[in-house]
Design a protein around this motif. Structure first.
Motif, PDB file in Angstrom:
ATOM      1  N   ALA A 102     -13.380 -40.988 -10.162  1.00  0.00           N
ATOM      2  CA  ALA A 102     -13.670 -40.002 -11.367  1.00  0.00           C
ATOM      3  C   ALA A 102     -12.349 -39.048 -11.314  1.00  0.00           C
ATOM      4  CB  ALA A 102     -14.941 -39.174 -10.980  1.00  0.00           C
ATOM      5  N   LEU A 103     -12.091 -38.748 -10.061  1.00  0.00           N
ATOM      6  CA  LEU A 103     -10.871 -37.959  -9.707  1.00  0.00           C
ATOM      7  C   LEU A 103      -9.691 -38.568 -10.308  1.00  0.00           C
ATOM      8  CD1 LEU A 103      -9.708 -35.291  -8.851  1.00  0.00           C
ATOM      9  CD2 LEU A 103      -9.760 -36.343  -6.605  1.00  0.00           C
ATOM     10  N   PHE A 104      -9.638 -39.880 -10.162  1.00  0.00           N
ATOM     11  CA  PHE A 104      -8.391 -40.756 -10.524  1.00  0.00           C
ATOM     12  C   PHE A 104      -8.066 -40.486 -12.070  1.00  0.00           C
ATOM     13  CE2 PHE A 104      -6.423 -44.521 -12.336  1.00  0.00           C
ATOM     14  CZ  PHE A 104      -5.404 -45.008 -11.470  1.00  0.00           C
ATOM     15  N   PHE A 105      -9.116 -40.689 -12.814  1.00  0.00           N
ATOM     16  CA  PHE A 105      -9.200 -40.954 -14.233  1.00  0.00           C
ATOM     17  C   PHE A 105      -9.209 -39.567 -14.825  1.00  0.00           C
ATOM     18  CE2 PHE A 105     -10.983 -45.356 -13.276  1.00  0.00           C
ATOM     19  CZ  PHE A 105      -9.895 -45.904 -14.291  1.00  0.00           C
ATOM     20  N   ARG A 111      -8.477 -28.631 -12.421  1.00  0.00           N
ATOM     21  CA  ARG A 111      -8.577 -29.141 -11.124  1.00  0.00           C
ATOM     22  C   ARG A 111      -7.951 -28.797  -9.822  1.00  0.00           C
ATOM     23  NH1 ARG A 111      -5.444 -32.678  -8.588  1.00  0.00           N
ATOM     24  NH2 ARG A 111      -4.073 -32.465 -10.178  1.00  0.00           N
ATOM     25  N   GLU A 112      -6.696 -28.371 -10.284  1.00  0.00           N
ATOM     26  CA  GLU A 112      -5.870 -27.770  -9.132  1.00  0.00           C
ATOM     27  C   GLU A 112      -6.350 -26.749  -8.603  1.00  0.00           C
ATOM     28  OE1 GLU A 112      -1.771 -27.966 -11.001  1.00  0.00           O
ATOM     29  OE2 GLU A 112      -1.573 -29.832  -9.792  1.00  0.00           O
ATOM     30  N   THR A 113      -6.967 -25.817  -9.544  1.00  0.00           N
ATOM     31  CA  THR A 113      -7.665 -24.499  -9.026  1.00  0.00           C
ATOM     32  C   THR A 113      -8.885 -24.637  -8.155  1.00  0.00           C
ATOM     33  OG1 THR A 113      -7.021 -23.538 -11.059  1.00  0.00           O
ATOM     34  CG2 THR A 113      -8.400 -22.425 -10.098  1.00  0.00           C
ATOM     35  N   TRP A 114      -9.874 -25.397  -8.685  1.00  0.00           N
ATOM     36  CA  TRP A 114     -11.185 -25.613  -8.045  1.00  0.00           C
ATOM     37  C   TRP A 114     -11.573 -26.660  -7.141  1.00  0.00           C
ATOM     38  CZ3 TRP A 114     -12.870 -21.085  -8.732  1.00  0.00           C
ATOM     39  CH2 TRP A 114     -12.626 -20.237  -9.748  1.00  0.00           C
ATOM     40  N   PHE A 115     -10.525 -27.830  -7.254  1.00  0.00           N
ATOM     41  CA  PHE A 115     -10.770 -29.033  -6.523  1.00  0.00           C
ATOM     42  C   PHE A 115      -9.642 -29.226  -5.715  1.00  0.00           C
ATOM     43  CE2 PHE A 115     -12.684 -33.197  -6.624  1.00  0.00           C
ATOM     44  CZ  PHE A 115     -14.065 -32.865  -6.466  1.00  0.00           C
ATOM     45  N   LEU A 116      -8.926 -28.247  -5.657  1.00  0.00           N
ATOM     46  CA  LEU A 116      -7.831 -28.496  -4.582  1.00  0.00           C
ATOM     47  C   LEU A 116      -7.991 -28.860  -3.139  1.00  0.00           C
ATOM     48  CD1 LEU A 116      -4.630 -28.283  -4.939  1.00  0.00           C
ATOM     49  CD2 LEU A 116      -4.633 -25.786  -4.063  1.00  0.00           C
ATOM     50  N   TYR A 117      -9.257 -28.595  -2.780  1.00  0.00           N
ATOM     51  CA  TYR A 117      -9.459 -28.937  -1.239  1.00  0.00           C
ATOM     52  C   TYR A 117      -9.551 -30.207  -0.855  1.00  0.00           C
ATOM     53  CZ  TYR A 117     -14.214 -29.465  -2.817  1.00  0.00           C
ATOM     54  OH  TYR A 117     -15.360 -30.252  -3.436  1.00  0.00           O
ATOM     55  N   VAL A 118      -9.576 -31.322  -2.108  1.00  0.00           N
ATOM     56  CA  VAL A 118      -9.557 -32.484  -1.900  1.00  0.00           C
ATOM     57  C   VAL A 118      -8.320 -33.202  -1.610  1.00  0.00           C
ATOM     58  CG1 VAL A 118     -10.323 -34.739  -2.946  1.00  0.00           C
ATOM     59  CG2 VAL A 118     -11.622 -32.959  -3.512  1.00  0.00           C
ATOM     60  N   PRO A 119      -7.916 -33.672  -0.283  1.00  0.00           N
ATOM     61  CA  PRO A 119      -6.526 -33.941   0.045  1.00  0.00           C
ATOM     62  C   PRO A 119      -6.168 -35.189  -0.801  1.00  0.00           C
ATOM     63  CG  PRO A 119      -8.217 -34.947   1.844  1.00  0.00           C
ATOM     64  CD  PRO A 119      -9.051 -33.968   0.671  1.00  0.00           C
ATOM     65  N   SER A 157     -18.376 -30.069  -6.929  1.00  0.00           N
ATOM     66  CA  SER A 157     -18.340 -31.457  -7.651  1.00  0.00           C
ATOM     67  C   SER A 157     -17.300 -31.520  -8.817  1.00  0.00           C
ATOM     68  CB  SER A 157     -19.667 -31.658  -8.120  1.00  0.00           C
ATOM     69  OG  SER A 157     -19.677 -32.734  -9.351  1.00  0.00           O
ATOM     70  N   LEU A 158     -16.662 -32.476  -9.152  1.00  0.00           N
ATOM     71  CA  LEU A 158     -15.832 -32.769 -10.245  1.00  0.00           C
ATOM     72  C   LEU A 158     -16.415 -32.307 -11.610  1.00  0.00           C
ATOM     73  CD1 LEU A 158     -12.755 -33.469 -10.485  1.00  0.00           C
ATOM     74  CD2 LEU A 158     -13.458 -35.627 -11.063  1.00  0.00           C
TER      75      LEU A 158
END
Length: 396
Positions: free
Chosen positions: A66-69, A45-53, A358-359
């Motif tokens: 979805a990101l929370f869980f 998540r920290e590699t591919w979805f880091l752009y989400v603040p 997408s997550l």
């Protein structure tokens, strides 16, 4: 608290005992392997979805569910790994003198601190001259081991009492917030206050203050007699009672909303976000209410792996848990290589960084990487078992 202490230490009443400390317990390695796999998901998540603040990675008001869980799935990792470190240290101490145990813990702890500020930090940003140094979980485990090296000379009851006092009471210190100009700012940042320090053009972030984690490693050490003196059935029974009791205690304390973490809230007309608020717990440093369900679930999982002793899934996970530091470093560098390769091929697509759309892609990457990470770890795990003559291998 007295009943908990009695439960930890009343091993002499068990008729049948087993010398579990004489060999490595598969259940411990299997649980460690499971949390390593869960950790992989969070690092993806920290590699591919880091752009989400994420000003707060568990913000129940704004974060998409979805990101929370996905994020809170990983909350199990650090508490369980630190507790298992204490448990493993106890079992190590059953075959070594207190002086030898202390010496090993100090050397291992210093080694982990060195790894954190060198190889681990480089894997996150690949900077020869780092602009940021993150003092995170490996740093915290290293300092906890150094602290435990001194504490192992205390009576077992004293270590348990200290662990309970820290875990249950450290939130009373939350109101002590020191400014950067205070002479105690850095020591307090190391101990309890999550802070940052500017030094020589580098920002040093104390993400894992160690006080609460020292309490956790003490509790892990204190449960050690269950694994060296109790029969498996009795050990499973106690683990189930302990885990269930901690989760029940979490639900009751969280419902009261009085102590142990920031208050939760009801989101009018949105039951899901109300549940998210109830489950949004403080990890930096870990609150009492953060530790109760995570350590409780860890105890239940450990009891489950005790029952699955000899099962294929338990063996697979124990391979990963048998070489945790190798898996940790290997997966971090693999993720960095994959990220830099994506940047070289496609370039930044979210500001200055690359990210997937997408997550769901994070979960697909997760499923795809488990097997490729398993085989190198198995090779190294077997190497550790085969080459007892190479002393430094035991630190990985």
């Amino acid at each position: 608290m007295t009943s908990v202490a009695d439960g930890f230490l009343r091993t002499e009443r068990v008729a049948r005992a087993t010398p579990a400390a004489a060999s490595r317990l598969t259940s411990i390695d299997a649980l460690r392997g499971l949390v390593m796999l869960i950790m992989l998901l969070d690092h993806l998540r920290e590699t591919w979805f880091l752009y989400v603040p994420l000003s707060d990675p568990v913000d129940a008001r704004t974060l998409m569910p979805a990101l929370f869980f996905t994020r809170i799935t990983s909350t199990l990792c650090a508490p369980v790994f630190v507790a298992l470190t204490g448990l493993s240290a106890y079992l190590y101490g059953q075959k070594h003198t207190p002086a030898e145990t202390s010496s090993f813990l100090v050397k291992r702890g210093l080694f982990l601190v060195l790894l954190e500020v060198t190889l681990v930090n480089f894997s996150w940003r690949a900077e020869i001259v780092p602009h940021f140094v993150f003092l995170q979980v490996i740093w915290a485990i290293g300092l906890c081991m150094i602290a435990l090296a001194g504490l192992v000379h205390l009576p077992q009851r004293a270590i348990l009492a200290l662990g309970l006092a820290i875990v249950c009471g450290h939130n009373l210190l939350d109101g002590i917030v020191l400014p950067p100009e205070s002479p105690f700012y850095v020591p307090w940042a190391i101990v309890h206050q999550r802070s940052a320090l500017e030094a020589f053009g580098t920002t040093i972030k104390f993400n894992y203050p160690v006080l609460a984690w020292i309490g956790v490693i003490c509790l892990g050490w204190s449960v050690g007699p269950w694994f060296s003196q109790l029969a498996p059935d009795e050990r499973r029974r106690r683990l189930l009672l302990l885990g269930s009791g901690m989760i029940v205690a979490f639900v009751l304390l969280r419902a009261l909303n009085l102590y142990g973490d920031k208050p939760w809230f009801v989101v009018s007309g949105d039951a899901l976000r109300t549940v998210m608020s109830f489950l949004a717990l403080t990890k930096y440093p870990p609150s009492l209410l953060f530790l109760l369900p995570t350590l409780g679930l860890g105890a239940l999982l450990l009891a489950g792996f005790e029952r699955l002793e000899g099962a294929r899934v338990s063996h697979w996970l124990s391979v990963l848990g048998g070489a945790p530091m190798f898996f940790y470093l290997f997966h971090l560098y693999l993720l960095r290589v994959l990220y830099l390769s994506a940047m070289a091929i496609w370039g930044p697509n979210h500001g200055s960084i690359f990210g997937v759309s997408s997550l769901a892609w994070v979960w697909l990457w997760y499923a795809a990487l488990i097997v490729p990470l398993y085989f190198p770890t198995r090779w190294f795990s077997n190497l550790k078992k085969r080459r007892k003559d190479i002393s430094w291998l035991k630190y990985l």
